[in-house]
Each structure stands twice: as structure tokens, then as C-alpha cells.
Design an enzyme around this catalytic site. Sequence first.
Site, PDB file in Angstrom:
ATOM      1  N   HIS A  70    -116.065 119.690  53.911  1.00 36.34           N
ATOM      2  CA  HIS A  70    -115.075 119.387  54.951  1.00 36.34           C
ATOM      3  C   HIS A  70    -115.195 120.387  56.093  1.00 36.34           C
ATOM      4  O   HIS A  70    -115.419 121.583  55.901  1.00 36.34           O
ATOM      5  CB  HIS A  70    -113.663 119.306  54.379  1.00 36.34           C
ATOM      6  CG  HIS A  70    -113.056 120.587  53.883  1.00 36.34           C
ATOM      7  ND1 HIS A  70    -112.385 121.458  54.698  1.00 36.34           N
ATOM      8  CD2 HIS A  70    -112.980 121.113  52.645  1.00 36.34           C
ATOM      9  CE1 HIS A  70    -111.922 122.472  53.997  1.00 36.34           C
ATOM     10  NE2 HIS A  70    -112.278 122.299  52.736  1.00 36.34           N
ATOM     11  N   GLU A 220    -109.517 117.541  55.636  1.00 36.43           N
ATOM     12  CA  GLU A 220    -109.326 117.739  54.197  1.00 36.43           C
ATOM     13  C   GLU A 220    -108.069 118.533  53.905  1.00 36.43           C
ATOM     14  O   GLU A 220    -107.357 118.259  52.923  1.00 36.43           O
ATOM     15  CB  GLU A 220    -110.553 118.457  53.612  1.00 36.43           C
ATOM     16  CG  GLU A 220    -110.579 118.527  52.081  1.00 36.43           C
ATOM     17  CD  GLU A 220    -109.975 119.799  51.509  1.00 36.43           C
ATOM     18  OE1 GLU A 220    -109.897 119.929  50.278  1.00 36.43           O
ATOM     19  OE2 GLU A 220    -109.561 120.680  52.303  1.00 36.43           O
TER      20      GLU A 220
END
Length: 363
Positions: A70, A220
Site C-alpha cells: 500500500h 489501506e
Amino acid sequence: MVNQANQKTLQMIADFSNAKGPSGFEDETVLAARKHIGSGFDVEEDCLRNFYMYRKNNTGNKPVFMLDAHSDEVGFMVHSIRPNGTLRFVALGGWNVGSLASSKVLVRNAEGNWLPGIIAAKPVHFMSASEKSSSGAADISALSIDIGAVNARDAEENFKIRIGEPVAPDVTMEYDEQHDLMFGKAFDCRIGCAALIETLHRLQDENLDVDLVGVLSSQEEIGERGIHVAVNRVKPQIAICFEGCPADDTFTEPYAVQTAFKKGPMLRYMDKSIICSPRYQRYSLDLAETLNIPAQASVREGGGNNGAIIHTSLDGIPTIVIGVPVRYIHSVHGIASYYDFEATVRLAVEIVKSMNEGIIKGF
């Protein structure tokens, strides 16, 4: 000593760490990826700022192996401007709030410039006896960001501050070569972003039995949002999630330490969001042992990651999480070791090289 061959990789890690990219504002992280991915990959970007890297020699008729990391970091957003010119703000992701007071940050203004500020708490001189005896600020609402404005009008007209703008820690990565330590921000998960691209580079010309796709996924830290879109776009048959995971060797009883510095990546059996594919997990740990690649295993009682979304998507996708140990994630400053980064890349490379359709079906 870090040899010359590693200097380029260190610079990539620094560029990722230094990028200002709180959740939803990952543009600088994507720019770093575009800078460092180089030739050999076709790249795409979607409206969520997910960034896709496809190996040019993919065939289209092999199982798809997705590498994910992420690209966002925990950060803040300007909520409003107080009458005294300080900024009320909200968190983007889960912070250790007790670590925030007096931290230097950068606030993006309406012109796209990043202005310095300080996260301010009430000075001890003005605290009541009860405030002094408390453990500190209970939540972010007790804090402000001070950019030096004298009132709200000054903040709006002269500093060009507006609501909804991102705020990131003001930290520049440094490398202590003597002790092999990297000091910087956002190693969760920018150290993973760098590991992913380094893995792609080392596999660029390999003859693989899988088609390889790298994804730097967005948002994320606020609920694994970008990966929902990415996994449906890539449609992988197997995946590795790279992470910057919290090192536990300075807080945990020695017998329970499972994510120590300079002992290689951590592969988790579970956290509160996922039980990683047990056969795939065991396969990867056994491969590391066979190849003498340092690695650690853990059973996590908290935490979460993109693997939770990937492994239950489509028809179910075998997924493991390979994490570089990082001390003090979700605070302004973190510490990581290049040794652990290198071991992480080595293991990921060998897993991908070893993979084929039959092994994947066995998971």
C-alpha cells in the site's frame, strides 16, 4: 559498508519514505514509483491512485501472481481553522496520539505548497494540576497544528489554508551506514513499496511460470479501500502482500518476540483480519529455510492488512504477508534495517521463481 550497487536502492527507499502521501493523497508516492520502475513494465493508474506495473513479457496464459504494497501513510486532514489561526485536524489512519505533540508537519495549502507547522498541545505552564497529572492528550481533538498565523483570516488569506487539505509528517530519511539503520517516516508501507519494485526489477528477465503484476494500492490505512478495486482489476491466482510491520523486540518478553530487527522479514500466520493461507505460508517458510534466507514467523493478536481483502476475493486467492520489521510505525518517526529489506526481497524473488500452476492449486 553499503556497496555502490545498493546506493540506487537506498535512494529509492528514501524517495518513497520522503513522499508526502496520506491516505487519499498518494500522488507523490505514485510519482516515486514512476521514477524508479524503469523499463520492462507497462504501467497504469486508476482514479483511486492505485498504480499497476505489468511485466512486459507476461504471456496472458499463465497464472497471475500479484505483488501488493500500500502506497499511503498515516496522516491528517485539515478540519477547520480556529479563530486564533491554529488548525483543527482529523486523523487519516490510526495514530499513536501520545507521540504527536511537538512533531513537525507539512500542511498543503490551496496553491499546492506544503507549509511547515507544529502539532501543538497546551504548554505545561498553562495546565491545571489535573491536566499535569493526566497521561497527556486523550485524543487528537485536544491538539492543534500551528503554522504561525495570528488569526483565522491570516491563515486563510496569507497562508492560503483551506479545509480538506492533507497534512504529512515533516521527516527526511537518513541512513546510518555504520549500523545499517534507516531512520524515516512512512516505512509502513513505503519500505514495502520499495521491496515490491526491487523484486520486480530482479524478476524482470527471469523465465517465469506465472504472469507478474505489481500493485501499489491506495487508502489501506483507512480501511483497505484501494485494494478492493485493484484485486478485481488484476484478478490474480496468488498474491504476496508486502508490509512494514511493527517490530516487537523492544516491547515484548524475549520468549514472545516474533518480529525482531536484523532477523529477516516477518511472515504472519494470522492477525485480526486474516489467517494467511496455511499451506502457502508453510511453503514459503520452508523455502526460506532451504535457501538459508533469514525469516521470522508470527501470530499477531491485532493489526490488519490488504491480504484480508485479497484472500477472500474472487474465488479465494492464496495470500501471504511478508513484512519488513519497523520500529514505531504509526508514529512520526520509524527505524528499519536494510538487512531486513534485502532478505525480504530475496525471499519474495525466490517464491515467485518457484511458483507454477500446480503448486498454486495445491494451496
